[in-house]
Design a protein around this motif. Structure first.
Motif, PDB file in Angstrom:
ATOM      1  N   LEU A   7      -3.489  -5.619  -2.476  1.00  0.00           N
ATOM      2  CA  LEU A   7      -4.609  -5.027  -1.405  1.00  0.00           C
ATOM      3  C   LEU A   7      -4.383  -3.419  -1.216  1.00  0.00           C
ATOM      4  O   LEU A   7      -3.039  -3.001  -0.647  1.00  0.00           O
ATOM      5  N   ARG A   8      -5.220  -2.540  -1.597  1.00  0.00           N
ATOM      6  CA  ARG A   8      -5.151  -1.161  -1.502  1.00  0.00           C
ATOM      7  C   ARG A   8      -5.748  -0.964  -0.416  1.00  0.00           C
ATOM      8  O   ARG A   8      -7.186  -1.176  -0.174  1.00  0.00           O
ATOM      9  N   ARG A  68      -0.893  -0.806  13.414  1.00  0.00           N
ATOM     10  CA  ARG A  68       0.129   0.003  12.756  1.00  0.00           C
ATOM     11  C   ARG A  68      -0.419   0.780  11.625  1.00  0.00           C
ATOM     12  O   ARG A  68       0.143   1.810  11.371  1.00  0.00           O
ATOM     13  N   LEU A  69      -1.617   0.387  11.152  1.00  0.00           N
ATOM     14  CA  LEU A  69      -2.229   1.411  10.182  1.00  0.00           C
ATOM     15  C   LEU A  69      -2.710   2.589  10.596  1.00  0.00           C
ATOM     16  O   LEU A  69      -2.675   3.628  10.195  1.00  0.00           O
ATOM     17  N   ARG A  70      -3.429   2.472  11.795  1.00  0.00           N
ATOM     18  CA  ARG A  70      -4.014   3.674  12.536  1.00  0.00           C
ATOM     19  C   ARG A  70      -2.767   4.665  12.805  1.00  0.00           C
ATOM     20  O   ARG A  70      -2.658   5.785  12.716  1.00  0.00           O
ATOM     21  N   LEU A 108      -0.552  -2.715   0.816  1.00  0.00           N
ATOM     22  CA  LEU A 108      -0.048  -3.801   1.699  1.00  0.00           C
ATOM     23  C   LEU A 108       1.050  -4.873   1.074  1.00  0.00           C
ATOM     24  O   LEU A 108       0.276  -5.456  -0.239  1.00  0.00           O
ATOM     25  N   ALA A 109       2.316  -4.800   1.209  1.00  0.00           N
ATOM     26  CA  ALA A 109       3.048  -5.675   0.451  1.00  0.00           C
ATOM     27  C   ALA A 109       3.753  -6.666   1.010  1.00  0.00           C
ATOM     28  O   ALA A 109       3.836  -6.618   2.453  1.00  0.00           O
ATOM     29  N   LEU A 117       3.128  -2.072   5.259  1.00  0.00           N
ATOM     30  CA  LEU A 117       2.427  -0.966   4.801  1.00  0.00           C
ATOM     31  C   LEU A 117       3.271   0.211   4.103  1.00  0.00           C
ATOM     32  O   LEU A 117       4.110   0.680   4.629  1.00  0.00           O
ATOM     33  N   VAL A 118       2.861   0.171   2.644  1.00  0.00           N
ATOM     34  CA  VAL A 118       3.655   1.306   1.794  1.00  0.00           C
ATOM     35  C   VAL A 118       2.681   2.372   1.643  1.00  0.00           C
ATOM     36  O   VAL A 118       1.503   2.221   0.847  1.00  0.00           O
TER      37      VAL A 118
END
Length: 199
Positions: A7-8, A68-70, A108-109, A117-118
């Motif tokens: 997932l990118r 977390r992404l924000r 997403l790993a 999140l990487v």
């Protein structure tokens, strides 16, 4: 997930008023894990539906990942803005050169049974294209208009307004006391030559 998927996550963040980073849009691309998912290799889709495909069923978990992404996206732009502030005008590419729009790509790993999140890279052009396509696709299926057009317009208008007043002479009458010192800082940042008259 039932299949080994990758997932990118493509994010777009703008410099908002007061030089604060603000997340504008998120678009995801799902692909097979053995082949990296590139921009344009798959149609973009929303974060929530992508996470559901990944098996993140609980809404609270999806919301936590979105938060977390924000935070990660806005922190990446804040770090870039801080670095730019330390550069000389020549190093930045010009007196008024700075970043207004930034794309940050994440992968997403799954690490030790936890989703992480990487950060992969920063860019602007490809993330902007992907996020605008996602916005247009959403409107095509009846989703309400998002904030992306408004936020992009605000970033561009802010830059245009700064350009219009740069190098101008402004006379201030009764400019205020210490509590209004931010006015002088903003004027300096806008390239204004400020003259103050006595009472």
């Amino acid at each position: 997930p039932r299949l080994p998927m990758a997932l990118r996550i493509c994010t777009l963040v703008c410099r908002s008023w007061g030089d604060r980073p603000q997340l504008c849009q998120v678009a995801c691309a799902v692909g097979r894990a053995e082949s990296p998912v590139h921009h344009g290799a798959a149609l973009p889709q929303g974060l929530d539906s992508s996470l559901q495909q990944w098996g993140v069923v609980a809404p609270s978990q999806r919301q936590a990942l979105a938060t977390r992404l924000r935070e990660a996206t806005e922190a990446a732009m804040a770090a870039l803005l801080a670095t730019e502030a330390e550069l000389s005008p020549r190093q930045r590419g010009g007196t008024r050169a700075h970043t207004d729009i930034l794309g940050v790509d994440f992968l997403l790993a799954c690490v030790d049974d936890a989703l992480e999140l990487v950060a992969l890279a920063t860019n602007s052009q490809r993330c902007l294209e992907t996020c605008v396509l996602a916005e247009a696709m959403g409107r095509g299926v009846g989703e309400p208009r998002g904030d992306l057009p408004r936020l992009l317009a605000e970033a561009m208008l802010h830059r245009a307004q700064c350009h219009l007043v740069e190098g101008k002479d402004i006379l201030l009458i009764g400019a205020g006391g210490v509590s209004k010192s931010f006015v002088w800082e903003a004027a300096r940042d806008y390239g204004l030559r400020v003259r103050s008259s006595g009472r």
